[in-house]
Design a protein around this motif. Structure first.
Motif, PDB file in Angstrom:
ATOM      1  N   UNK A  89       1.549   7.971  -7.785  1.00  0.00           N
ATOM      2  CA  UNK A  89       2.404   7.031  -8.509  1.00  0.00           C
ATOM      3  C   UNK A  89       3.534   6.559  -7.602  1.00  0.00           C
ATOM      4  N   UNK A  90       3.218   6.470  -6.321  1.00  0.00           N
ATOM      5  CA  UNK A  90       4.227   6.061  -5.339  1.00  0.00           C
ATOM      6  C   UNK A  90       4.653   4.606  -5.509  1.00  0.00           C
ATOM      7  N   UNK A  91       3.935   3.875  -6.328  1.00  0.00           N
ATOM      8  CA  UNK A  91       4.343   2.488  -6.572  1.00  0.00           C
ATOM      9  C   UNK A  91       5.589   2.459  -7.474  1.00  0.00           C
ATOM     10  N   UNK A  92       5.798   3.550  -8.215  1.00  0.00           N
ATOM     11  CA  UNK A  92       6.995   3.574  -9.067  1.00  0.00           C
ATOM     12  C   UNK A  92       8.234   3.709  -8.186  1.00  0.00           C
ATOM     13  N   UNK A  93       9.387   3.347  -8.735  1.00  0.00           N
ATOM     14  CA  UNK A  93      10.599   3.272  -7.917  1.00  0.00           C
ATOM     15  C   UNK A  93      11.547   4.422  -8.241  1.00  0.00           C
ATOM     16  N   UNK A  94      11.769   5.289  -7.255  1.00  0.00           N
ATOM     17  CA  UNK A  94      12.723   6.389  -7.436  1.00  0.00           C
ATOM     18  C   UNK A  94      14.044   6.012  -6.785  1.00  0.00           C
ATOM     19  N   UNK A  95      15.137   6.332  -7.454  1.00  0.00           N
ATOM     20  CA  UNK A  95      16.444   6.060  -6.848  1.00  0.00           C
ATOM     21  C   UNK A  95      17.453   7.130  -7.234  1.00  0.00           C
ATOM     22  N   UNK A 135       0.845  -1.189   0.000  1.00  0.00           N
ATOM     23  CA  UNK A 135       0.000   0.000   0.000  1.00  0.00           C
ATOM     24  C   UNK A 135       0.875   1.232   0.000  1.00  0.00           C
ATOM     25  N   UNK A 136       0.450   2.245  -0.755  1.00  0.00           N
ATOM     26  CA  UNK A 136       1.200   3.498  -0.733  1.00  0.00           C
ATOM     27  C   UNK A 136       0.752   4.306   0.483  1.00  0.00           C
ATOM     28  N   UNK A 137       1.440   5.434   0.712  1.00  0.00           N
ATOM     29  CA  UNK A 137       1.101   6.297   1.855  1.00  0.00           C
ATOM     30  C   UNK A 137      -0.302   6.874   1.709  1.00  0.00           C
TER      31      UNK A 137
END
Lengths: 166, 409
Positions: free
Chosen positions: B85-91, B39-41
């Motif tokens: 779109x917090x399911x996407x992965x930021x790095x 789950x996202x925030x």
């Protein structure tokens, strides 16, 4: 007017509506997942089509519950007049924004009329699934098939169980 | 009606959208219980706002809210949309050599990017095919920020890690940090900039399409990129997860309800209208960026020098031309969907649709797919097979809806 509004809110609560005043009731309904309307006087298939049998003509469409789950309809594929449909066989398709679904015929017979309005206004299936969104009219070849379909109460329960299972 | 039970019918939406995760279909993946999904925030926030939650790439995400997908899609271009779109992965990649390191894995001219600017790029494999597409940003010469698709997270991170180990073993200075402490929100549409301006002191009129800034928004330090997946002007905002709900609330309030929470269903319609690829549908392991029409994303210097995985295949395609090309289609009849065959007017198969649907803004069917080179010119009449029946169509340029990126005049 007041009587009609009372009837509509009661009908809404009971999840039933009477087909006689249907066209006045529909706008008063908010079609949401929990309160899809199930019309009296129709028979229902477990694949969510309804049949209205009047004399020698049976009108077929999809239920309010079905259109609610499907989402906005953008295209409907229907058979030609004079073609035949068979119970439990697909006779067309409904395209929503994201998905395609086959329409299954609840009865067998000959297609005597097709709702041509759906070509330009496929959204009628969403806004008026039991009235303007009718799909085909059929001359039933075997009226006994209607007996095996569900009545409104049975169908309402069927939908609740299906939704609850998920 | 058949497509399975009605509930399963709803799932077919996500089945199509979730193609980015190319694992073999297993019942568990699509009918996973709520407990299995991440789950996202903003999960509770979505539910409170009438979000219809569905499984997507291992997350529980809103496919739509109370308004219809069509209304939501139109509203984005008229007013604006806020997407989780917090399911996407930021790095972040850091270190003296992070730029040359990343250049071994992507086709972009990373060295040539001015600090604070970014671009869409493609991670390639040895055959020149696409591992994933990604928006990368050079923050400084020693810090690159990138976002990759949710469905490709495990694959991409394993790929980057493997190459990073090899690079470091030869003395290269690079390290990474995966921003699981942050949540990504996308704010798109004509009201995106005016609304966001209420929440920050920085002058957003100076931040152009593709540019990046680290700044305070609504009281927290955010990574802001002027980019998106809709073709509209807009932003992707990386906010510390504990402030994500507050930021979402603030954005919706400042817009006085005109900017609406928008789900994945509308997001897919919007990106299709904008002619943008969905990895897993329009781009896959066996498709090169040249075939996908992304030659513009291959840096000029990279076209000469190579130096990325699969460069030999790609450079050859740049020279000889690819054998297939991604094109857009209009068609009559039912919307063309993924895997529909494309035939020429004589009934010969010339290609395949990879994405398609009804465009709420154009009120017609739009699709994209691949056809044999030589058959790809705009205006080419085709027949698209839907459920075995051919329907008239024609090849057309993309985007279908003109983009409104904020660029200097």
């Amino acid at each position: 007017m007041a009587l009609r509004m009372w009837a509509s809110s009661t009908a809404n609560a009971l999840k039933l509506s009477s087909s006689a005043s249907k066209s006045h009731l529909l706008p008063a309904f908010s079609i949401s997942r929990c309160f899809s309307s199930v019309l009296e006087g129709l028979k229902y298939a477990n694949s969510h089509e309804w049949v209205k049998h009047e004399g020698s003509v049976a009108t077929i469409g999809i239920s309010d519950h079905a259109q609610d789950h499907l989402g906005e309809v953008v295209f409907v594929e229907l058979p030609e007049e004079k073609s035949s449909v068979s119970k439990e066989k697909n006779f067309g398709a409904v395209e929503s924004v994201k998905a395609t679904s086959e329409i299954i015929s609840p009865i067998s017979g000959e297609v005597i009329e097709v709702n041509t309005k759906l070509a330009d206004s496929p959204g009628l299936i969403n806004s008026s699934p039991y009235e303007e969104g009718w799909m085909i009219k059929v001359k039933p070849s075997n009226p006994a098939e209607l007996e095996s379909l569900m009545g409104p109460k049975e169908y309402t329960k069927f939908c609740e169980e299906e939704d609850a299972a998920h | 009606m058949r497509g399975g039970s009605l509930w399963q019918l709803g799932q077919s939406i996500t089945r199509r959208l979730a193609q980015s995760d190319k694992k073999p279909l297993s019942p568990r993946r699509y009918f996973a219980s709520g407990a299995d999904l991440k789950k996202t925030a903003l999960y509770d926030f979505h539910v409170a706002h009438g979000g219809k939650m569905v499984p997507f790439a291992g997350w529980s995400m809103p496919i739509q809210y109370k308004d219809s997908i069509i209304d939501s899609t139109v509203n984005c271009r008229v007013n604006g949309s806020l997407f989780d779109v917090a399911h996407m992965c930021g790095l972040s990649l850091k270190g003296k050599d992070c730029v040359p390191f990343l250049e071994t894995l992507v086709v972009a001219d990373v060295a040539g990017l001015a600090p604070g600017t970014g671009s869409l790029t493609v991670f390639t494999n040895e055959k020149g095919g696409a591992i994933d597409d990604s928006v990368i940003t050079k923050v400084t010469d020693e810090h690159i920020y990138l976002v990759v698709n949710a469905g490709c997270r495990d694959k991409d991170l394993a790929h980057i890690e493997e190459h990073m180990k090899a690079f470091k073993s030869k003395g290269g200075d690079v390290s990474w940090h995966i921003h699981d402490e942050r949540s990504l929100l996308a704010l798109q549409g004509p009201l995106a900039a005016p609304v966001l301006q209420h929440l920050t002191k920085e002058d957003l009129s100076k931040l152009y399409f593709g540019q990046f800034q680290i700044l305070d928004i609504n009281g927290s330090t955010c990574f802001l990129t002027r980019t998106g997946y809709t073709g509209e002007d807009g932003f992707e905002i990386s906010v510390p997860s504990e402030h994500a709900v507050d930021l979402a609330k603030a954005i919706l309030e400042k817009s006085e309800g005109k900017v609406r929470l928008t789900g994945l269903g509308a997001r897919d319609s919007l990106r299709l209208e904008a002619g943008l690829c969905l990895y897993g549908n329009d781009m896959e392991q066996h498709i090169t960026p040249v075939e996908a029409g992304l030659t513009w994303a291959i840096g000029k210097r990279r076209r000469a020098d190579g130096g990325f995985l699969g460069a030999d295949v790609i450079l050859k395609q740049l020279q000889d031309g690819p054998t297939i090309r991604r094109v857009g289609f209009f068609s009559s009849g039912p919307p063309a969907r993924s895997h529909s065959e494309v035939h020429d007017e004589n009934g010969n198969k010339i290609g395949e649709i990879t994405s398609g649907g009804f465009s709420p803004n154009l009120k017609k069917n739009v699709a994209m797919g691949y056809v044999k080179s030589g058959q790809h010119k705009n205006g080419t009449k085709v027949k698209i097979l839907v459920r075995g029946k051919p329907y008239e169509g024609n090849i057309t340029k993309m985007p279908f809806v003109a983009t409104k990126y904020y660029k200097p005049s």
